[in-house]
Design an enzyme around this catalytic site. Structure first.
Site, short mmCIF file in Angstrom:
data_model
loop_
_atom_site.label_atom_id
_atom_site.label_comp_id
_atom_site.label_asym_id
_atom_site.label_seq_id
_atom_site.Cartn_x
_atom_site.Cartn_y
_atom_site.Cartn_z
N ASN A 40 48.62 -1.86 46.90
CA ASN A 40 49.94 -2.50 46.99
C ASN A 40 50.03 -3.79 46.17
O ASN A 40 50.79 -4.69 46.48
CB ASN A 40 50.31 -2.77 48.44
CG ASN A 40 51.77 -2.55 48.71
OD1 ASN A 40 52.42 -1.79 48.00
ND2 ASN A 40 52.30 -3.21 49.72
N LYS A 41 49.23 -3.88 45.10
CA LYS A 41 49.28 -5.01 44.18
C LYS A 41 50.32 -4.76 43.10
O LYS A 41 50.79 -5.69 42.45
CB LYS A 41 47.92 -5.23 43.53
CG LYS A 41 46.80 -5.49 44.52
CD LYS A 41 45.45 -5.41 43.80
CE LYS A 41 44.30 -5.48 44.78
NZ LYS A 41 43.01 -5.25 44.11
N LEU A 42 50.63 -3.50 42.88
CA LEU A 42 51.58 -3.05 41.87
C LEU A 42 52.44 -1.96 42.50
O LEU A 42 51.91 -1.08 43.18
CB LEU A 42 50.80 -2.50 40.66
CG LEU A 42 51.56 -1.92 39.49
CD1 LEU A 42 52.44 -2.97 38.83
CD2 LEU A 42 50.57 -1.35 38.47
#
Length: 125
Positions: free
Chosen positions: A90-92
């Site tokens: 969930n960083k991108l």
């Protein structure tokens, strides 16, 4: 940089040069968390990449990312982590709005900047 700060502050002890790291982090997170859209051109890895993607997790990921790195995936380093790894954490937000360019950032970033300049897509580079 530590040596420079030390010697400067020894000479200017009445008005020392101070960096408030906690305030810098707070200001940075405020910018990232309050932005309508976020993106990053990430040169290599390390501490700057760590802080950007850490803040991005709190807003469900970056909207856009371009990674420029010589890091390899096999060693498990942050520098070698690919966009698909960022999506899984969930960083991108999605893989479609990202790219990974393997190569020396001192060269690849110049090529990216020039391509944007010539296409007028990023007049503020």
């Amino acid at each position: 940089m530590g040596d420079h700060f030390y010697y400067f502050n020894k000479q200017h002890w009445k008005q020392p040069f101070v960096i408030d790291a906690a305030r810098e982090v707070n200001d940075f997170y405020d910018v990232v968390l309050n932005a309508e859209k976020t993106g990053g051109i990430i040169l290599g890895g390390g501490i700057a990449k760590h802080h950007l993607i850490g803040a991005a997790i709190l807003r469900n990921g970056l909207d856009y990312a371009v990674y420029l790195s010589t890091g390899t995936e096999g060693d498990g380093s942050l520098s070698g982590a690919r966009p698909r790894e960022a999506v899984s954490w969930n960083k991108l937000k999605n893989l479609e709005n990202s790219a990974f360019v393997e190569g020396d950032a001192t060269l690849t970033f110049r090529c990216l900047r020039q391509a944007c300049w010539e296409s007028n897509s990023a007049p503020y580079f």
